[in-house]
Design an enzyme around this catalytic site. Structure first.
Site, PDB file in Angstrom:
ATOM      1  N   ASP A 103     -17.224  72.339 -14.268  1.00 37.24           N
ATOM      2  CA  ASP A 103     -16.106  72.491 -13.169  1.00 37.24           C
ATOM      3  C   ASP A 103     -14.992  71.917 -13.819  1.00 37.24           C
ATOM      4  OD1 ASP A 103     -15.137  73.563 -11.028  1.00 37.24           O
ATOM      5  OD2 ASP A 103     -15.857  71.784  -9.693  1.00 37.24           O
ATOM      6  N   GLU A 104     -13.649  72.118 -13.392  1.00 43.55           N
ATOM      7  CA  GLU A 104     -12.352  71.790 -14.164  1.00 43.55           C
ATOM      8  C   GLU A 104     -12.283  71.797 -15.483  1.00 43.55           C
ATOM      9  OE1 GLU A 104     -10.287  70.621 -12.075  1.00 43.55           O
ATOM     10  OE2 GLU A 104     -11.344  69.972 -10.097  1.00 43.55           O
TER      11      GLU A 104
END
Length: 208
Positions: A103-104
């Site tokens: 994620d990110e």
């Protein structure tokens, strides 16, 4: 043959929820996964009193990845110095991994994106990256730029602008809700700092 995937979208388009659903699907079938997210985005770590980047690179933060609809999962946190290839292959040797989910991903360093590619190419582990494509000025994040260049599969997740069009841009706003056109590329925030807009309204908000 394993692949490197990049799922990109504007803010609030369901990137984390999509990641968590994919993780659930793997786990439901008895497959082992490894989740990662950026150490600098600590909005999900408040339950344990915050985090230390180096500690979290070695431990799982129980609420590191959270979606707006209430789903969450534990994840390791990467910093710019984290060797993802070394960390993942070590974990894979201890017990086979079926998938890596990040994620990110816009906060990955370019070299870390290549490490993800090597995990797919050399270790034969699929790597699914989820993140923003551009910043509040419409500029590519360095990690996203490399992902767009080398990922095997590019998937755009759709957000919605207030006008009903597809939201593909992210505008940063101040305390009064006015668009901000200058500042550091990275500033962590949620709905109070960022609004997802279509390209037309993004341009109008920045006076372009």
């Amino acid at each position: 043959m394993a692949k490197l995937y990049f799922y990109y979208a504007s803010m609030n388009a369901g990137k984390s929820a999509t990641l968590l659903q994919a993780n659930f699907n793997y786990n439901e079938r008895g497959m082992r996964t490894m989740l990662w997210t950026a150490a600098l985005d600590d909005r999900g770590s408040g339950r344990d009193g915050g985090h230390d980047g180096e500690r979290d690179a070695r431990q799982v933060d129980a609420h590191a990845i959270e979606s707006r609809i209430g789903l969450h999962a534990g994840a390791h946190r990467f910093t710019a110095d984290t060797d993802l290839y070394e960390r993942v292959t070590a974990a894979h040797a201890a017990g086979p991994l079926s998938c890596i989910l990040i994620d990110e991903a816009q906060f990955l360093a370019p070299e870390q994106v290549w490490q993800c590619a090597h995990l797919a190419d050399k270790a034969n582990i699929p790597v699914l990256c989820y993140g923003l494509r551009t910043d509040f000025q419409g500029q590519l994040f360095p990690g996203s730029a490399v992902l767009l260049g080398i990922a095997d599969s590019l998937v755009e997740l759709k957000g919605v602008c207030h006008c009903g069009r597809k939201a593909s841009m992210n505008v940063r706003v101040d305390g009064t809700g006015a668009a901000v056109s200058e500042g550091a590329q990275t500033e962590i925030g949620g709905n109070e700092r960022y609004v997802a807009l279509c390209r037309r309204h993004f341009s109008e908000a920045l006076g372009r």
